[in-house]
Design a protein around this motif. Structure first.
Motif, PDB file in Angstrom:
ATOM      1  N   ALA A 149       0.805  -1.227   0.000  1.00  0.00           N
ATOM      2  CA  ALA A 149       0.000   0.000   0.000  1.00  0.00           C
ATOM      3  C   ALA A 149       0.828   1.262   0.000  1.00  0.00           C
ATOM      4  CB  ALA A 149      -0.929  -0.003   1.217  1.00  0.00           C
ATOM      5  N   GLY A 150       2.131   1.168   0.278  1.00  0.00           N
ATOM      6  CA  GLY A 150       2.929   2.372   0.416  1.00  0.00           C
ATOM      7  C   GLY A 150       2.507   3.117   1.681  1.00  0.00           C
ATOM      8  N   LEU A 171      -1.827   5.392   1.854  1.00  0.00           N
ATOM      9  CA  LEU A 171      -2.728   4.257   1.969  1.00  0.00           C
ATOM     10  C   LEU A 171      -2.323   3.363   3.130  1.00  0.00           C
ATOM     11  CD1 LEU A 171      -3.478   3.283  -1.732  1.00  0.00           C
ATOM     12  CD2 LEU A 171      -4.747   4.766  -0.191  1.00  0.00           C
ATOM     13  N   GLY A 172      -1.038   3.196   3.347  1.00  0.00           N
ATOM     14  CA  GLY A 172      -0.615   2.409   4.503  1.00  0.00           C
ATOM     15  C   GLY A 172      -1.049   3.053   5.792  1.00  0.00           C
ATOM     16  N   ILE A 173      -0.853   4.376   5.860  1.00  0.00           N
ATOM     17  CA  ILE A 173      -1.308   5.098   7.045  1.00  0.00           C
ATOM     18  C   ILE A 173      -2.823   5.051   7.143  1.00  0.00           C
ATOM     19  CG2 ILE A 173      -1.396   7.377   8.122  1.00  0.00           C
ATOM     20  CD1 ILE A 173       1.314   7.974   6.925  1.00  0.00           C
ATOM     21  N   VAL A 174      -3.505   5.152   5.991  1.00  0.00           N
ATOM     22  CA  VAL A 174      -4.975   5.086   5.981  1.00  0.00           C
ATOM     23  C   VAL A 174      -5.452   3.752   6.532  1.00  0.00           C
ATOM     24  CG1 VAL A 174      -7.001   4.968   4.483  1.00  0.00           C
ATOM     25  CG2 VAL A 174      -5.303   6.755   4.140  1.00  0.00           C
ATOM     26  N   PHE A 341      -8.422  -2.875  -0.402  1.00  0.00           N
ATOM     27  CA  PHE A 341      -9.379  -3.530   0.479  1.00  0.00           C
ATOM     28  C   PHE A 341      -8.901  -4.915   0.917  1.00  0.00           C
ATOM     29  CE2 PHE A 341     -12.013  -0.735  -2.288  1.00  0.00           C
ATOM     30  CZ  PHE A 341     -12.277   0.226  -1.322  1.00  0.00           C
ATOM     31  N   SER A 342      -8.257  -5.629   0.016  1.00  0.00           N
ATOM     32  CA  SER A 342      -7.765  -6.955   0.393  1.00  0.00           C
ATOM     33  C   SER A 342      -6.614  -6.836   1.394  1.00  0.00           C
ATOM     34  CB  SER A 342      -7.307  -7.733  -0.847  1.00  0.00           C
ATOM     35  OG  SER A 342      -6.222  -7.076  -1.482  1.00  0.00           O
ATOM     36  N   VAL A 343      -5.764  -5.801   1.207  1.00  0.00           N
ATOM     37  CA  VAL A 343      -4.676  -5.584   2.157  1.00  0.00           C
ATOM     38  C   VAL A 343      -5.243  -5.151   3.515  1.00  0.00           C
ATOM     39  CG1 VAL A 343      -2.652  -4.168   2.673  1.00  0.00           C
ATOM     40  CG2 VAL A 343      -3.015  -5.045   0.354  1.00  0.00           C
ATOM     41  N   PHE A 344      -6.264  -4.301   3.464  1.00  0.00           N
ATOM     42  CA  PHE A 344      -6.912  -3.884   4.712  1.00  0.00           C
ATOM     43  C   PHE A 344      -7.519  -5.089   5.434  1.00  0.00           C
ATOM     44  CE2 PHE A 344     -10.779  -2.563   6.961  1.00  0.00           C
ATOM     45  CZ  PHE A 344     -10.244  -1.670   7.866  1.00  0.00           C
ATOM     46  N   ALA A 345      -8.100  -6.001   4.661  1.00  0.00           N
ATOM     47  CA  ALA A 345      -8.691  -7.201   5.249  1.00  0.00           C
ATOM     48  C   ALA A 345      -7.642  -8.057   5.939  1.00  0.00           C
ATOM     49  CB  ALA A 345      -9.404  -8.021   4.171  1.00  0.00           C
ATOM     50  N   ILE A 346      -6.428  -8.071   5.380  1.00  0.00           N
ATOM     51  CA  ILE A 346      -5.350  -8.837   6.001  1.00  0.00           C
ATOM     52  C   ILE A 346      -4.885  -8.165   7.288  1.00  0.00           C
ATOM     53  CG2 ILE A 346      -2.995  -9.687   5.699  1.00  0.00           C
ATOM     54  CD1 ILE A 346      -5.088 -11.158   4.038  1.00  0.00           C
ATOM     55  N   PHE A 347      -4.832  -6.825   7.280  1.00  0.00           N
ATOM     56  CA  PHE A 347      -4.298  -6.111   8.451  1.00  0.00           C
ATOM     57  C   PHE A 347      -5.311  -5.974   9.575  1.00  0.00           C
ATOM     58  CE2 PHE A 347      -3.810  -2.191  10.862  1.00  0.00           C
ATOM     59  CZ  PHE A 347      -2.545  -2.365  11.402  1.00  0.00           C
ATOM     60  N   PHE A 348      -6.583  -5.796   9.254  1.00  0.00           N
ATOM     61  CA  PHE A 348      -7.553  -5.401  10.280  1.00  0.00           C
ATOM     62  C   PHE A 348      -7.612  -6.332  11.490  1.00  0.00           C
ATOM     63  CE2 PHE A 348     -11.757  -5.121  12.210  1.00  0.00           C
ATOM     64  CZ  PHE A 348     -11.800  -3.756  12.491  1.00  0.00           C
ATOM     65  N   PRO A 349      -7.454  -7.659  11.324  1.00  0.00           N
ATOM     66  CA  PRO A 349      -7.481  -8.504  12.526  1.00  0.00           C
ATOM     67  C   PRO A 349      -6.484  -8.098  13.589  1.00  0.00           C
ATOM     68  CG  PRO A 349      -7.667  -9.860  10.568  1.00  0.00           C
ATOM     69  CD  PRO A 349      -7.390  -8.467  10.092  1.00  0.00           C
ATOM     70  N   ALA A 350      -5.428  -7.361  13.202  1.00  0.00           N
ATOM     71  CA  ALA A 350      -4.466  -6.894  14.202  1.00  0.00           C
ATOM     72  C   ALA A 350      -5.120  -5.940  15.186  1.00  0.00           C
ATOM     73  CB  ALA A 350      -3.300  -6.201  13.497  1.00  0.00           C
TER      74      ALA A 350
END
Length: 1036
Positions: A149-150, A171-174, A341-350
C-alpha cells in the motif's frame, strides 16, 4: 417488643450505632413469611424502620449469594400493627412465579469470591489488549502491508478553525488510521455501556445482550465466541509460519511447508490449552513474561534501524534510513491481485484485540473503571507503535531485493534500473532481476523483514513468538469465557452443558475443549490470508452491535441510561456501526452476507424461543417511547367509522376461570384490536390489595404463555359493580380505550340472591350509560371452570411454569394437564351450586371442560346465525363478520335473520309475523311463569298499605302491574326462543340482538328472566347490543 441487631439478636444500645445503617436483617420464621424487626436506631437517633440510602438496596433480586438486602416496604411502614410480609430474604434464584431470576448479574459478591484471582486495569485490560493487538501482524505482515500500500498517495484537505490545512496521508497510514477509527469509536461506545452499570462476565456478549436484549445478544454471542475461537487458529498459524521459516533456513522441513504449519500449530495449541486450563493465575503470569519479551523485541527494531547495515543486510534490501527509499515507498504498488481492500482485510485482525479485557470482565476487580481506561489507552499505544514501526521499515527497506552479495554494482558495466529497483541502483545494488522474476527479499517478498531490520535477529523471532502466542492465549481464554456467559443465560438450551465452571475462578473447562476443537479445525487450513477475512467480518459484526447498542440506548433516552463515561456521542456511535457494516462488505462481500445471514437466523431462533429473561434492554425503552408516541398521535385524530375496531373489555375474572369467554373475545380482537381481560377483587382493600398485585403478574404471564394477545387488569373494591364501573371508566389510554363490554351470562341468577342480581344487571346499565357496546355469552354447560382449576392444583402459575420448564418441555396440551391428580379426582370436584353425587358431578364437569375449550379449536363446517332484530349501529353484524375472517372460523358461513315491518319483506319469510304472540306455545309460557314465580310480589289481592310495605321491604320483586305492562315484550322473548330453536338449533354460534331494560322501569329479575328464556336450551349464544353509533359504512 425487643429490638435486635444483625449480631445474633443481641440487645442494642439506645445510643446511635453507625452499624445500624447497614441493610436490615430480617428474621426467619417457621412459616413462609419474613418478620421485620420492629425498630432500629437510625442515624437520626430515634427508633424507626426507615433506612438511610445504601447501595445494597439497589441490587436486583436473585442474588447468587442466596441472600439480598431488602428495605422495608411501603406497606410495612404505612400499616399499623404486627408486620408480616410474604417475602423471604432467602433467594433460590427464582422469582415468585417460578421463572429464572432475570438479574443474577446484579448480585453482590459472595464470601467465597475472596480466593478468586481478580485483575486491575493494567494487568486485566491494558496488558491483555496490547498483547492481543500486538499480534501476528506486527512482525510478519506489517512490512508487507506497507510494501503493497505504500505510505503515501493521498492528499487530504482539512478545514479546521477557518484555516486550510493540507497534509499528506498514505494508503498504509490510511489502513492503520481506519482500523484505529473503527476500534476507537467502538472503544468509546463500549466505555459508555460498561460504565452504565455493573458488568459481569461475558464481555461483548454481556454488554450487547443487556443493552439490546437476548435476541441481539444471543445471536452475536455465538458469532463473537466463534470468532475468538477462530482467532486462536489465526495467531497460532502465524506462530507456526515463523517456525517453518526458521526450519526452512536450516533445511529442517519435516514434510512440506503447509503440513509443517499444521503440525506445529496443533502442538502449540495443545500447550496453550494446558496453560489456560491451569487457571487464570498461570495464564496471567505467562502474559507478563510474553509482554516483557515483546517490548524488548519492539525496542530492538527501533535500535536496529540506526545500526549501520552490513553488506549481507543491504543485499537483502535494508539500507538504514534513506530519504530516497522513503519516497520510493510513498506510492502503493499492489501485486498478485491485491487491492487496498484486500490488504486492509489482512491487516484489520491486528486491531481486533480491543475486547481482550472486556472478554474477561468477570475477572476484573472493577470492570466499570478498568475497561474504558485500559482499552482506550491500549488502542492509542498500539496504534502509535504500528505506525512508528511501519514508517521505520518503509524508510529503511526497499520493496525488492535478491539477497545476493554479488548484486553490488561495480560501475564497470552500465546498469539500467527502472521501477522499484531504481533506488537500490542509486545505493549501489543491482536488483533489476526482480523486475523479471520474483525475488525472495524486500518488503513485498520477505515476511521476516523485521528480523532483518532489528539489531539482534533472534529477539525478533522471540518477539514474534511472544506476539502470536500472547494473542492466541488471550483469544483461547476469551472464547470460552464469552461462551460460558452465553450458556449460563440459557438462551440456547442445548448449549447449557457448557455453562458449568470448575475451580475457584469458575473456569469453563468444557468451553476450553470446544474452543480447542474449533481452533484445530481452522489450523488445518494453514493459510493465514484465508482465515483473516473471516475473522474480520465476525469481529466487525460484534463491533457494529456494540456501537449500535450505545446509539440505541442513547436514542431511547431511558432514565436508566446514565453512563459515567461522558465522552461519547450517539451519532458517532451510529457512524461507527455503519462504518463497521460498510467495512464488512469492503473486506469480503460474500463473507459479510454470510455473517448477516447467520446472525439473522440466530436472531429469528431466539425470538421464536422467547427466553424468559428481562434485562431492561434499550429495545424495551424504544418500544415504550414508540407506543407513547403512537398513542399520542392517535389522540390527535378524530375517530372514523371506517377505522372502527371492537376494543373489548371482558369480565373473565382470573384469566383461567372462563376460557370460552376469553377465547371468543380474543377471536374478535386477535392482533388487530384491544382486549382487556378484567377481574374484580371484592373485599376490604387492605385484604385484597396484595392478592391483586400477585395476580397481575401471574395472569399477564399466563396470557403471554398461551399467546393470547390481551392485557390483564384488576381492581380491588368493596363490591363487584363498583369495581366494574371503575374498569369501564378508567381502562385504556387515549384512543386505545375499550368500547365493548363482554360478560358471561349469570347462570345461577335464580339462586344468587337479590343483591348479586341487582349488581349484575346494574353492570349492564352502567355499560349502556357509558355508551359501551355490550355482548353477553351463554353456554348451556356454563363458563366458570375455576373450581376445576383449583382442584387440579395448577391454579398457581408458578407450578404451571415449572411443568413447562421440565426436560420434556412441558408438552402437555390443552388448558388442563393430568399431573398431580387423576382425571377422575378432578372431575368429581363438586360445583358450588350443585349438590349432585360425585358420578353426576364428574359427568357434568367433563361436559363443562369440553364446552370451555370449544372456541379454542378449529370450528367444524357450519353456520353462524345472526338474528339482527334491532338496528344498534351495526355491532351485531360486525362481530360475526370478524369471526369469519379468522382461521378457526373460516369454514363457517353467516346466515342473517332480520325483522321488518309487515308487508316490507315481499316473498321473503317474515320473522315479524312468525314472532307474533299468537304462535306462542303454552309449554314455553308456563316455563317462563315458573321461572319468575319466586320473584313476584303478588300484590293484586292485598290492600294498598300492605303493597307499599312489601314494595319497601322487597323493592326488587316483580309487580303485577309491571308484568301486565310488559306482557307483550315478555312473550316476545319466549317466541324468539322458539324461533331460534326452530331455525338455528344446529348452528355453531347464534348471535342475537340483546333486549334492553329501561332503568327504574323493568325490574332486574324480570330482565334476567327475559335473557334466560331467550337463550335457553340453545347452542352457544351471544347477545349483542351496540351503542347505537354506526360501526358500518357503505362509503369507501
Amino acid at each position: 417488643m425487643e429490638r435486635f441487631n444483625s449480631n445474633k439478636g443481641g440487645h442494642i444500645n439506645s445510643a446511635y450505632d453507625s452499624n445500624l445503617d447497614e441493610p436490615p436483617v430480617y428474621e426467619e420464621t417457621n412459616d413462609d413469611h419474613r418478620m421485620v424487626r420492629p425498630s432500629v436506631i437510625s442515624a437520626f437517633g430515634h427508633d424507626t424502620l426507615d433506612r438511610v440510602p445504601h447501595i445494597d438496596f439497589y441490587r436486583n433480586a436473585g442474588s447468587m449469594s442466596g441472600h439480598r438486602a431488602v428495605r422495608p416496604s411501603l406497606q410495612e411502614l404505612h400499616d399499623n400493627g404486627a408486620i408480616s410480609v410474604p417475602d423471604t430474604l432467602e433467594d433460590d434464584g427464582e422469582r415468585s412465579i417460578g421463572t429464572p431470576s432475570d438479574d443474577l448479574e446484579s448480585a453482590a459478591p459472595t464470601d467465597d469470591m475472596t480466593g478468586m484471582v481478580k485483575f486491575g486495569w493494567i494487568r486485566g485490560v491494558l496488558v491483555r489488549c496490547m498483547l492481543n493487538i500486538w499480534g501476528v501482524m506486527l512482525f510478519i505482515r506489517l512490512s508487507w502491508v506497507f510494501g503493497q500500500a505504500g505510505w503515501g498517495d493521498a492528499v487530504v484537505v482539512l478545514y479546521k478553525s477557518d484555516y486550510l490545512h493540507i497534509c499528506i496521508s498514505g494508503l498504509g497510514i490510511v489502513i492503520i488510521a481506519l482500523s484505529c477509527v473503527v476500534t476507537t469509536i467502538t472503544g468509546i461506545s463500549m466505555s459508555a455501556i460498561c460504565t452504565n452499570g455493573v458488568v459481569r462476565g461475558g464481555g461483548a456478549y454481556y454488554m450487547i445482550s443487556r443493552s439490546l436484549g437476548p435476541e441481539f445478544g444471543g445471536s452475536i454471542g455465538l458469532i463473537f465466541a466463534f470468532a475468538n475461537a477462530v482467532g486462536v487458529s489465526m495467531y497460532v498459524v502465524g506462530f507456526a509460519e515463523t517456525v517453518v521459516d526458521l526450519l526452512k533456513e536450516h533445511s529442517a522441513i519435516m514434510v512440506d511447508e503447509m503440513n509443517d504449519i499444521r503440525i506445529i500449530g496443533c502442538i502449540t495449541i495443545v500447550l496453550l490449552l494446558g496453560i489456560s486450563v491451569a487457571g487464570m493465575e498461570w495464564e496471567a503470569k505467562a502474559q507478563i513474561i510474553l509482554l516483557v519479551i515483546l517490548l524488548v523485541a519492539i525496542v530492538n527494531v527501533f535500535v536496529g534501524t540506526v545500526i549501520p547495515a552490513t553488506k549481507e543486510k543491504k543485499a537483502q534490501g535494508f539500507f538504514n534510513y534513506r530519504s530516497k527509499i522513503f519516497l520510493e515507498n510513498f506510492t502503493p504498488e499492489f501485486r498478485d491481485g491485491e487491492t487496498f481492500f484486500s490488504v486492509f482485510a489482512i491487516f484489520f485482525p491486528a486491531a481486533t484485540g480491543i475486547l481482550a479485557g472486556a472478554n474477561i470482565s468477570g475477572d476484573l476487580r472493577d470492570a466499570q473503571a478498568a475497561l474504558p481506561k485500559g482499552t482506550l489507552l491500549a488502542i492509542l499505544i498500539t496504534g502509535l507503535t504500528y505506525l512508528a514501526m511501519a514508517l521505520c521499515v518503509a524508510a529503511t527497506v526497499v520493496r525488492d531485493a535478491t539477497g545476493n552479495s554479488s548484486s553490488i554494482i561495480n560501475y564497470t558495466t552500465p546498469v539500467i534500473c527502472n521501477g522499484s529497483t531504481a533506488v537500490a541502483c542509486e545505493l549501489g545494488y543491482d536488483f533489476s532481476s526482480c523486475e523479471v522474476e520474483k525475488c525472495k527479499f524486500g518488503l513485498m517478498n520477505n515476511f521476516q523483514v523485521m528480523t532483518l531490520v532489528s539489531g539482534f535477529g533472534p529477539l525478533i523471532i522471540a518477539g514474534t513468538f511472544s506476539a502470536t502466542l500472547s494473542s492466541a492465549l488471550a483469544s483461547l481464554v476469551s472464547a470460552p469465557k464469552v461462551f460460558q456467559a452465553l450458556c449460563k443465560d440459557n438462551i440456547y438450551r442445548a448449549l447449557h452443558f457448557f455453562a458449568k465452571g470448575h475451580g475457584k475462578n469458575n473456569e469453563p473447562i468444557r468451553g476450553y475443549v470446544l474452543t480447542f476443537i474449533i481452533s484445530v479445525a481452522f489450523i488445518l487450513i494453514g493459510d493465514l490470508n484465508t482465515i483473516a477475512p473471516i475473522i474480520s467480518n465476525f469481529f466487525l459484526a460484534s463491533y457494529a452491535l456494540i456501537n449500535f447498542s450505545c446509539f440505541h440506548a442513547s436514542y431511547a433516552k431511558s432514565p436508566g441510561w446514565r453512563p459515567a463515561y461522558k465522552y461519547y456521542n450517539m451519532w458517532t456511535s451510529l457512524l461507527g456501526a455503519l462504518l463497521c457494516c460498510v467495512v464488512m462488505f469492503v473486506i469480503n462481500w460474500w463473507a459479510a452476507l454470510l455473517t448477516y445471514g447467520i446472525e439473522f437466523l440466530l436472531y429469528i431462533y431466539v425470538t421464536v424461543k422467547k427466553p424468559d429473561v428481562n434485562w431492561g434492554s434499550s429495545t424495551q425503552a424504544v418500544t415504550f417511547v414508540s407506543a407513547v408516541s403512537n398513542a399520542l398521535s392517535l389522540s390527535g385524530v378524530e375517530d372514523h367509522v371506517k377505522n372502527f375496531r371492537p376494543q373489548i373489555l371482558v369480565l373473565t375474572g382470573s384469566t383461567r376461570s372462563r376460557p370460552a369467554l376469553l377465547d371468543l373475545a380474543h377471536s374478535f380482537s386477535k392482533n388487530y384490536g384491544l382486549c382487556i381481560t378484567c377481574e374484580v377483587f371484592v373485599g376490604p382493600r387492605s385484604e385484597t390489595f396484595e392478592e391483586m398485585n400477585n395476580a397481575m403478574e401471574k395472569n399477564q404471564l399466563w396470557l403471554k404463555k398461551k399467546k393470547r394477545k390481551a392485557f390483564y387488569a384488576a381492581v380491588a373494591c368493596d363490591n363487584f359493580r363498583e369495581g366494574t364501573e371503575s374498569l369501564l371508566q378508567a381502562s385504556g389510554l387515549g384512543r386505545m380505550k375499550p368500547n365493548t363490554l363482554m360478560i358471561g351470562f349469570k347462570k345461577n341468577w335464580r339462586t344468587a340472591g337479590a343483591e348479586a342480581v341487582q349488581s349484575y344487571v346494574g353492570i349492564l346499565h352502567d355499560a349502556f350509560d357509558f355508551e359501551y357496546g355490550t355482548a353477553m355469552l351463554r353456554v348451556n354447560q356454563g363458563l366458570d371452570v375455576s373450581h376445576i382449576v383449583e382442584a387440579e392444583g395448577q391454579y398457581d402459575i408458578q407450578e404451571a411454569l415449572e411443568n413447562e420448564m421440565m426436560p420434556n418441555g412441558g408438552k402437555g396440551k390443552g388448558l388442563f394437564r393430568k399431573t398431580r391428580k387423576s382425571s377422575q379426582q378432578v372431575l368429581t370436584t363438586r360445583v358450588s351450586v350443585c349438590g349432585s353425587a360425585p358420578p353426576q358431578v364428574a359427568k357434568m364437569n367433563e361436559k363443562l371442560l369440553e364446552a370451555s375449550l370449544q372456541f379454542k379449536k378449529k370450528q367444524p363446517k357450519g353456520n353462524i346465525d345472526v338474528w339482527w332484530l334491532f338496528d344498534d349501529g351495526g355491532l351485531t353484524l360486525l362481530l360475526p363478520y370478524i369471526l369469519t375472517t379468522r382461521k378457526k372460523w373460516k369454514d363457517c358461513k353467516m346466515r342473517i335473520f332480520i325483522a321488518g315491518q309487515p308487508g316490507r319483506l315481499g316473498e321473503k319469510k317474515n320473522i315479524y309475523r312468525e314472532s307474533s304472540c299468537s304462535y306462542l306455545h303454552l309449554s314455553s309460557l308456563k316455563e317462563l311463569q315458573e321461572m319468575i314465580e319466586p320473584f313476584r310480589l303478588h300484590e293484586g289481592s292485598k290492600d294498598p298499605d300492605q303493597i307499599r310495605a312489601l314494595q319497601k321491604e322487597q323493592p326488587w320483586k316483580i309487580t303485577d302491574k309491571e308484568l301486565s305492562q310488559f306482557e307483550e315484550k315478555t312473550h316476545l322473548q319466549v317466541r324468539l326462543n322458539e324461533l331460534l330453536k326452530e331455525h338455528s338449533r344446529s348452528a355453531n354460534l347464534i348471535i342475537v340482538s340483546m333486549p334492553i331494560a329501561r332503568k327504574e322501569t323493568i325490574s332486574d329479575f324480570l330482565y334476567m328472566a327475559w335473557l334466560d328464556i331467550l337463550t335457553k336450551d340453545l347452542p352457544p349464544t351471544l347477545l349483542i347490543r351496540g351503542n347505537h353509533k354506526s360501526v358500518l359504512t357503505f362509503y369507501s
